[in-house]
Design an enzyme around this catalytic site. Structure first.
Site, PDB file in Angstrom:
ATOM      1  N   ASP A 501     -30.450   0.483 -31.332  1.00 53.58           N
ATOM      2  CA  ASP A 501     -29.191   0.438 -30.587  1.00 53.58           C
ATOM      3  C   ASP A 501     -28.514  -0.922 -30.533  1.00 53.58           C
ATOM      4  O   ASP A 501     -27.551  -1.081 -29.803  1.00 53.58           O
ATOM      5  CB  ASP A 501     -29.392   0.910 -29.138  1.00 53.58           C
ATOM      6  CG  ASP A 501     -29.434   2.415 -29.040  1.00 53.58           C
ATOM      7  OD1 ASP A 501     -29.289   3.080 -30.075  1.00 53.58           O
ATOM      8  OD2 ASP A 501     -29.624   2.927 -27.938  1.00 53.58           O
ATOM      9  N   ASP A 720     -36.629   9.263 -21.363  1.00 54.19           N
ATOM     10  CA  ASP A 720     -35.485   8.464 -21.795  1.00 54.19           C
ATOM     11  C   ASP A 720     -34.946   7.601 -20.663  1.00 54.19           C
ATOM     12  O   ASP A 720     -34.264   6.601 -20.921  1.00 54.19           O
ATOM     13  CB  ASP A 720     -34.356   9.371 -22.272  1.00 54.19           C
ATOM     14  CG  ASP A 720     -34.723  10.134 -23.528  1.00 54.19           C
ATOM     15  OD1 ASP A 720     -35.542   9.627 -24.299  1.00 54.19           O
ATOM     16  OD2 ASP A 720     -34.187  11.232 -23.729  1.00 54.19           O
TER      17      ASP A 720
END
Length: 782
Positions: A501, A720
């Site tokens: 990311d 997550d």
């Protein structure tokens, strides 16, 4: 360890107000006329770190069976002073004094309606033993339904063949820690009396060894009949839920057509090393049988090293004998193949196809073109133990998953997590046990300063403004590189997944202050370059840089700028583009590898698929087409021809009853897409603990053109992000995209987030998620 996901613009949420710190106990009370009644279920997943001590994760479910509560205090006592709560919990404010543990409600879960339940939990350590508590109270009233988890017996097989006159084994363990020692007995309950327990009929499991498989041996007596009897064996004991193993005798007196048995019939042989296959007979011969293996057409570098002529007698006919193939060291870069014929006079011959795993793809013979080719994958014992403890989890517990270094402290490990060096040592042990095949271990490098600049769930510990870049270099990358370059690990193939990311945020999210800062000195580009410089210099280390996913970088406005950024980043390293072995897409995300029922070129009633709300003018509908197109663009931009791509398939299976089996028949574009797509997320921008998801394709080398491998980088069952605010010392914050009640924002179509409830911090074990992923796996897991 949670990564943000989004569309061409990011679904960003603001953090909620901080809640009380762990350990703070606030007085709680209920109305004077409220009748308190409760049930409590306590379950602990335990692991051993040596010297009769270890760690555990306690999951507690409190069910209110009395009047509604407006606040609550849960209390219980451990049996020993060696059982300790550590300051990492969720769903409550925890504290411990002596053996007593107290939990008080958070601001958001104090109200519990009659019949409602809440789930809380924490991590702990133990020494000596770790029995479950036996009594719980809420607001001073003892709960009447205390139900510590009853361990189940888990066997490695439910059915097992036993050769007549021989033996066969299976293993047994418990699914959870018992409160005290448990004896598990294996006894025949019905069937052929020729089948019996040879050894391991009585096994003892303690609070320390409950998860260690122990062996039971069954025997089949030699007889003169020609029937293959069966028998059922009960494996159980007091205080556990038992299991049944069905045994079948493989009779050697029946009339069986003689044949050659070869396993496997396709063998990968690493260049400069060997590979094997096994040969036996299907039935007892009347006299000795000689079986030969001879080379046929193909690569002459592949030859029979030993076992070219094998003799089978009336006594050893069903004992597999080994044929060893060798691949000579050469200077070409081809993965040659050759067939071998396994034959005996009067019997139908068998063919084995051998493929050389070439090691000349890099500048050093030990740096291969594809580190996954011909290799086995490292099984992370931490993840494997947690997976095995879940119902049915043993079916995937031996799958290779990545090891995440998501903070500086992860390098040294903790009572509940192995250190990086411990993982490397375990990889060496697994490599020694897997025969001649090499072993690939995957390490995720994930601690850039200003990490996760566009979301909150995986914010990190380092900040650019607080000397984060220097700390990243000296306290994080340098120690990791020092461990990986140890000569003890030189025979391993070490794959590093570089900073999920990071770079994609510099393409789409520069309107955000933390991302703007990450786009400057000491930010993402400098950090990734430093990691590549240090890691690429180690011959047996492979570097794969994160490249987002199709639902993030697939639009033309993002795709080209991403290719340019990746290229400019790589050219700034010491080795230039050669410092990058490949790129990985879909890391820890849910995008389908392939949408089977439509492509980007499909039209519905004259309308392009790209016009649909779901696709939203993206150029890609799945990860495979995106990965292959991205690779082509990167090679055209200047990356080497051998550039490889990875797809994380750990949670993008989308199986179960909701999976479409054929294209929709609708002529309405959005209806067609929504009824045809296997990706069942409410919105393509939803990324946190997605409801309905399943495990995807199992890790595999070279699954498609341009692909080095499908991999499980995100270990299934690791959260997550938390669905509510949870205090922690890892820098991780509450992101509303992990709240199942949040209706998103305008960048998310104001949809619900699709997140599962009661989720813990990113990276922590989330049992409900694991069970869902296993249930919905596609291809299904049997």
């Amino acid at each position: 360890m949670r990564l943000q996901r989004g569309l061409r613009k990011w679904a960003v949420t603001m953090t909620a107000a901080s809640v009380a710190a762990f350990g703070l106990v606030v007085g709680q009370s209920t109305a004077a006329n409220a009748a308190v009644a409760c049930d409590v279920t306590y379950a602990a997943n335990q692991w051993t770190s040596g010297n009769n001590q270890g760690g555990f994760t306690a999951n507690i479910t409190l069910r209110n069976t009395g009047d509604p509560l407006t606040s609550w205090t849960l209390a219980f006592d451990y049996a020993t002073t060696g059982q300790k709560y550590t300051p990492t919990g969720w769903g409550a404010n925890f504290s411990q004094s002596g053996t007593r543990v107290t939990a008080t409600n958070m601001p958001y879960n104090g109200s519990v309606a009659t019949g409602a339940s809440i789930s809380i939990g924490y991590n702990g350590t133990w020494s000596g033993t770790n029995p479950a508590p036996t009594s719980f109270s809420v607001n001073g009233t003892t709960c009447g339904g205390t139900t510590p988890t009853t361990p189940s017996v888990v066997t490695s097989a439910s059915a097992i063949p036993v050769n007549e006159g021989g033996t066969a084994t299976f293993t047994a363990r418990l699914s959870a820690a018992p409160s005290s020692n448990v004896t598990v007995n294996t006894t025949r309950t019905s069937g052929d009396t020729d089948l019996s327990v040879s050894s391991g009929g009585s096994l003892t499991f303690t609070t320390s060894n409950w998860n260690t498989p122990q062996t039971v041996t069954l025997a089949a007596a030699q007889d003169s009949d020609n029937t293959s009897g069966t028998a059922a064996f009960s494996v159980g004991g007091t205080g556990v839920t038992g299991a049944t193993v069905n045994a079948s005798e493989v009779d050697d007196d029946a009339t069986v057509t003689q044949s050659i048995v070869v396993t496997p019939t396709a063998v990968t042989v690493p260049e400069g090393s060997t590979g094997t296959y096994a040969v036996s007979l299907a039935a007892r011969p009347s006299s000795n049988v000689t079986v030969t293996s001879t080379a046929g057409s193909g690569d002459a570098n592949l030859t029979v090293s030993s076992g070219g002529s094998l003799t089978f007698t009336q006594n050893n006919w069903n004992t597999a004998q080994t044929v060893t193939l060798a691949a000579a060291q050469d200077s070409d870069t081809a993965n040659g193949s050759r067939t071998f014929t396994v034959a005996s006079t009067g019997l139908t011959s068998r063919t084995v196809t051998a493929t050389e795993a070439d090691d000349d793809g890099g500048t050093n013979p030990t740096h291969v073109q594809n580190p996954y080719a011909g290799a086995t994958g490292y099984v992370n014992p931490d993840w494997s133990a947690r997976a095995s403890a879940e119902p049915g989890g043993s079916a995937v517990a031996n799958t290779s998953t990545a090891v995440w270094m998501d903070r500086i402290a992860a390098i040294a490990g903790s009572p509940s997590a192995m250190s990086l060096r411990a993982h490397m040592d375990e990889a060496v042990r697994q490599d020694a046990a897997n025969g001649s095949a090499p072993l690939t271990i995957q390490i995720v490098i994930y601690d850039l300063p200003n990490r996760d600049c566009a979301a909150l769930a995986s914010n990190g510990e380092l900040l650019i403004a607080e000397d984060g870049f220097n700390r990243y270099k000296t306290e994080y990358i340098d120690p990791i590189a020092a461990i990986l370059r140890s000569p003890a690990y030189s025979n391993l193939r070490i794959v590093t997944i570089i900073e999920p990311d990071s770079l994609p945020n510099l393409v789409t999210n520069l309107s955000l202050p933390k991302c703007q800062e990450a786009n400057g000195p000491g930010g993402y580009v400098d950090g990734v370059r430093y990691a590549l410089n240090q890691l690429h210099a180690i011959t047996n280390v492979y570097t794969y840089v994160d490249a987002g996913h199709h639902g993030w970088l697939g639009w033309d406005s993002n795709f080209g700028p991403s290719v340019n950024l990746f290229h400019s980043m790589a050219t700034g390293t010491t080795a230039g583009v050669d410092s990058v072995d490949g790129f990985i897409v879909n890391t820890a995300n849910y995008s389908a590898t392939t949408e089977p029922h439509f492509t980007i070129n499909t039209t519905v009633n004259g309308q392009q698929i790209r016009q649909s709300t779901w696709v939203d003018w993206n150029f890609y509908v799945d990860e495979l087409t995106f990965a292959q197109a991205l690779r082509s663009a990167l090679v055209s931009r200047g990356f080497r021809d051998g550039l490889g791509m990875l797809i994380d398939t750990s949670r993008n299976g989308w199986g179960g009853s909701a999976r479409p089996t054929a294209p929709s028949t609708s002529t309405v574009l959005d209806t067609f897409v929504n009824e045809s797509r296997i990706d069942q997320r409410i919105h393509a921008g939803n990324w946190c603990n997605q409801s309905g998801a399943g495990m995807g394709a199992r890790p595999a080398a070279s699954p498609a053109s341009g692909l080095d491998a499908y991999v499980w980088v995100k270990p299934p069952g690791e959260s997550d992000g938390s669905s509510t605010e949870i205090e922690n010392d890892e820098g991780k914050k509450f992101d509303r995209m992990c709240d199942p009640t949040y209706r998103g924002n305008d960048l998310n179509g104001n949809n619900l987030t699709g997140a599962l409830a009661n989720s813990p911090l990113s990276g922590q074990w989330f049992s409900a998620q694991f069970r869902q992923l296993l249930q919905n796996a596609y291809p299904p897991i049997n």
